[in-house]
Design an enzyme around this catalytic site. Structure first.
Site, PDB file in Angstrom:
ATOM      1  N   ASP A 124      12.998 -24.047 -20.741  1.00 13.03           N
ATOM      2  CA  ASP A 124      12.964 -25.451 -20.318  1.00 13.03           C
ATOM      3  C   ASP A 124      12.744 -26.364 -21.526  1.00 13.03           C
ATOM      4  O   ASP A 124      11.603 -26.562 -21.963  1.00 13.03           O
ATOM      5  CB  ASP A 124      11.828 -25.693 -19.314  1.00 13.03           C
ATOM      6  CG  ASP A 124      12.123 -25.119 -17.949  1.00 13.03           C
ATOM      7  OD1 ASP A 124      13.231 -24.621 -17.747  1.00 13.03           O
ATOM      8  OD2 ASP A 124      11.223 -25.168 -17.080  1.00 13.03           O
ATOM      9  N   GLU A 211      13.190 -20.835  -7.430  1.00  9.37           N
ATOM     10  CA  GLU A 211      13.208 -19.466  -6.924  1.00  9.37           C
ATOM     11  C   GLU A 211      12.293 -19.292  -5.711  1.00  9.37           C
ATOM     12  O   GLU A 211      11.278 -19.980  -5.575  1.00  9.37           O
ATOM     13  CB  GLU A 211      12.781 -18.505  -8.035  1.00  9.37           C
ATOM     14  CG  GLU A 211      13.732 -18.525  -9.212  1.00  9.37           C
ATOM     15  CD  GLU A 211      13.198 -17.816 -10.454  1.00  9.37           C
ATOM     16  OE1 GLU A 211      14.022 -17.463 -11.319  1.00  9.37           O
ATOM     17  OE2 GLU A 211      11.976 -17.622 -10.550  1.00  9.37           O
ATOM     18  N   LYS A 333      17.876 -18.240  -4.783  1.00  5.31           N
ATOM     19  CA  LYS A 333      17.620 -17.553  -6.040  1.00  5.31           C
ATOM     20  C   LYS A 333      16.323 -16.757  -5.948  1.00  5.31           C
ATOM     21  O   LYS A 333      15.290 -17.277  -5.524  1.00  5.31           O
ATOM     22  CB  LYS A 333      17.533 -18.562  -7.183  1.00  5.31           C
ATOM     23  CG  LYS A 333      17.426 -17.929  -8.572  1.00  5.31           C
ATOM     24  CD  LYS A 333      17.487 -19.004  -9.645  1.00  5.31           C
ATOM     25  CE  LYS A 333      17.369 -18.417 -11.036  1.00  5.31           C
ATOM     26  NZ  LYS A 333      17.422 -19.469 -12.080  1.00  5.31           N
ATOM     27  N   THR A 388      18.404 -12.576 -10.825  1.00  2.00           N
ATOM     28  CA  THR A 388      18.455 -12.752 -12.278  1.00  2.00           C
ATOM     29  C   THR A 388      18.294 -11.415 -13.011  1.00  2.00           C
ATOM     30  O   THR A 388      18.137 -10.378 -12.383  1.00  2.00           O
ATOM     31  CB  THR A 388      17.350 -13.712 -12.735  1.00  2.00           C
ATOM     32  OG1 THR A 388      16.074 -13.179 -12.347  1.00  2.00           O
ATOM     33  CG2 THR A 388      17.519 -15.083 -12.097  1.00  2.00           C
ATOM     34  N   GLU A 428      22.721 -13.731 -12.268  1.00  2.00           N
ATOM     35  CA  GLU A 428      22.644 -14.520 -13.498  1.00  2.00           C
ATOM     36  C   GLU A 428      22.029 -13.658 -14.584  1.00  2.00           C
ATOM     37  O   GLU A 428      21.280 -12.719 -14.299  1.00  2.00           O
ATOM     38  CB  GLU A 428      21.738 -15.751 -13.318  1.00  2.00           C
ATOM     39  CG  GLU A 428      22.151 -16.716 -12.247  1.00  2.00           C
ATOM     40  CD  GLU A 428      21.120 -17.831 -12.051  1.00  2.00           C
ATOM     41  OE1 GLU A 428      20.180 -17.921 -12.886  1.00  2.00           O
ATOM     42  OE2 GLU A 428      21.249 -18.586 -11.080  1.00  2.00           O
ATOM     43  N   LEU A 431      18.271 -14.635 -19.880  1.00  2.67           N
ATOM     44  CA  LEU A 431      18.056 -15.343 -21.140  1.00  2.67           C
ATOM     45  C   LEU A 431      19.391 -15.641 -21.806  1.00  2.67           C
ATOM     46  O   LEU A 431      20.342 -14.854 -21.708  1.00  2.67           O
ATOM     47  CB  LEU A 431      17.182 -14.495 -22.083  1.00  2.67           C
ATOM     48  CG  LEU A 431      15.794 -14.102 -21.548  1.00  2.67           C
ATOM     49  CD1 LEU A 431      15.137 -13.106 -22.492  1.00  2.67           C
ATOM     50  CD2 LEU A 431      14.917 -15.334 -21.365  1.00  2.67           C
TER      51      LEU A 431
END
Length: 485
Positions: A124, A211, A333, A388, A428, A431
């Site tokens: 972020d 999430e 997610k 993820t 996804e 990183l």
């Protein structure tokens, strides 16, 4: 004057993008996409505010280049904190401009309803809080997740407040669920002409980082990998729910008090044989520990199902019935919490609300997939399971064995849950990586996508982090096109 200025910027963006696309297409040659479509996640600050794009000319050029590599579209956060600046006042001009730009380039949009803050978590670079008018009430009315009195998360509103009518609205106080539904109605209405054409998926924000989990680990409060995090169930309403649902008058003893502790650092999560007090029972499998962890996970699932019900109702309210279910889906997610998966307590997941430890049959991901399957039936639209850490392998943490990390085993567990409950799996990478030298990541993700399979195990789609100038360099586009194909 403002409209004319925006129109001028738009024309410049289209012209620049056309030139960039022609050059990129000539350099790459034709790309035939494979069976699993690939999307690219936008920068977190792609919108200046709810009313305008940050850099339309630059974005248009980037999108044009992505198209030449065979990418299906992009995923973008539609920030609650920017697009509802005051209660019931919505600014979706930036979303509309993005949809128009994507339509121009023949790309699609996975639109994320981001009811969480941006900032303070992994990856972020910017700060976008939830709306000030919501946060101020949530802070004063104990509507935020917390552990103890002072470890408080401002990432999102606590699920315990879902039905609490304290947030301001144009016609009187609203619940958080009201706010989420009305926000999605406003978005779908503003972008109606693009639904089912450009906008093919609405990802529904569920908690921190969007999430479905508790904010158990917070970098903004000093969390470091591979700490298990903290149980976040100390707000007054969650405690009252615990007592009403289970009869427990307090949280069980032995929970982590340090979010950077390892599983055996807390009495509740210690493995058998790791106890110094001579006790060989694993407390997460018996008594109050077991009761609490199962309850903690169950109310998270109920929250997820409630929010999905509001999202489905919002789309009906926005009169989207004419948009076929296969043209506009919902998604949720789920976080890839791969560290300490090989500890019997699976403490990292347990603190986040994913229970795979209280019995031999406990399976958090099967529970989530079952809930998504129910929501698909009740809502009338597919709900995808978006997971993820697709680029990670079990050997990534060999140099740090105390992590007990096993992302490949975790992905296999998630895939089996989706196959069993007939829920489509999307994914996804966790990183960002350099595409030009990222053959290792592409190889791992291609294995997980299972594009060759005729069965339910083939992934529905994959989204890559994160669009920037390096992402669309020629050498990056070459490798991206190979992966897409």
């Amino acid at each position: 004057t403002e409209a004319a200025e925006q129109r001028g910027l738009w024309l410049l963006a289209v012209e620049a993008a056309a030139a960039a696309a022609a050059a990129a297409a000539e350099a790459l040659g034709p790309v035939v996409p494979g069976r699993v479509p690939v999307y690219v996640m936008m920068q977190l600050d792609w919108m200046r505010d709810g009313s305008s794009l940050r850099d339309p000319a630059r974005l248009g050029e980037q999108l044009a280049k992505l198209k030449t590599a065979g990418v299906r579209g992009v995923m973008a956060d539609i920030w609650w904190g920017l697009c509802e600046p005051s209660p019931g006042v919505y600014r979706f001009e930036a979303a509309q401009a993005l949809c128009q730009l994507l339509k121009t380039h023949g790309l699609e949009l996975q639109a994320t309803m981001s009811f969480h803050q941006c900032g303070g978590n992994v990856g972020d670079p910017v700060s976008i809080p939830i709306p000030a008018w919501a946060l101020s009430v949530a802070k004063s009315k104990d509507m935020l997740f917390r552990s103890g009195r002072s470890h408080i998360s401002e990432d999102c509103i606590s699920l315990s407040a879902d039905m609490v009518r304290e947030l301001p609205g144009p016609a009187g106080p609203r619940t958080p669920l009201d706010c989420y539904r009305e926000y999605i109605v406003a978005f779908a209405t503003a972008c109606r002409e693009f639904l089912g054409k450009t906008v093919n998926e609405i990802q529904v924000g569920m908690g921190p980082c969007g999430e479905l989990r508790y904010p158990s680990y917070m970098m903004s409060r000093g969390w470091q990998y591979p700490g298990v995090g903290l149980v976040m169930a100390d707000d007054a309403r969650l405690r009252a729910m615990l007592t009403a649902d289970t009869g427990l008058s307090a949280l069980p003893e032995g929970l982590p008090t340090d979010q950077n502790a390892l599983p055996d650092g807390s009495r509740l999560f210690k493995a058998s044989g790791a106890n110094s007090d001579g006790q060989d029972r694993e407390l997460f499998r018996v008594g109050e520990g077991k009761i609490f962890l199962e309850w903690y996970a169950s109310v998270l699932l109920k929250h997820g199902e409630a929010v999905l019900a509001e999202a489905a109702a919002a789309l009906r309210e926005a009169k989207t019935d004419a948009v076929p279910p296969d043209a506009l889906a919902l998604s949720v997610k789920v976080s890839g919490l791969h560290w300490h998966v090989m500890h019997p307590s699976r403490a990292t997941e347990a603190c986040a609300g994913y229970n795979s430890c209280t019995s031999e049959s406990a399976n958090a991901y099967s529970d989530i997939a079952r809930m998504l399957a129910r929501a698909t039936v009740s809502g009338g639209r597919p709900v995808f399971f978006n997971f993820t850490c697709l680029e990670m392998s079990n050997t990534d943490n060999n140099g740090n064995p105390c992590t007990l990390s096993a992302p490949e085993d975790l992905i296999a567990q998630v895939r089996r849950a989706c196959v069993t409950h007939n829920v489509q799996l999307s994914g996804e990478n966790a990183l960002e990586f350099d595409l030009a030298t990222g053959g290792w990541a592409f190889e791992r993700m291609a294995k997980q996508m299972r594009g060759w399979s005729p069965g339910r195990d083939k992934m529905h789609a994959l989204t890559l982090l994160r669009l920037n100038d390096g992402f669309v360099r020629h050498e990056s586009l070459v490798e991206l096109a190979k992966f897409v194909a």
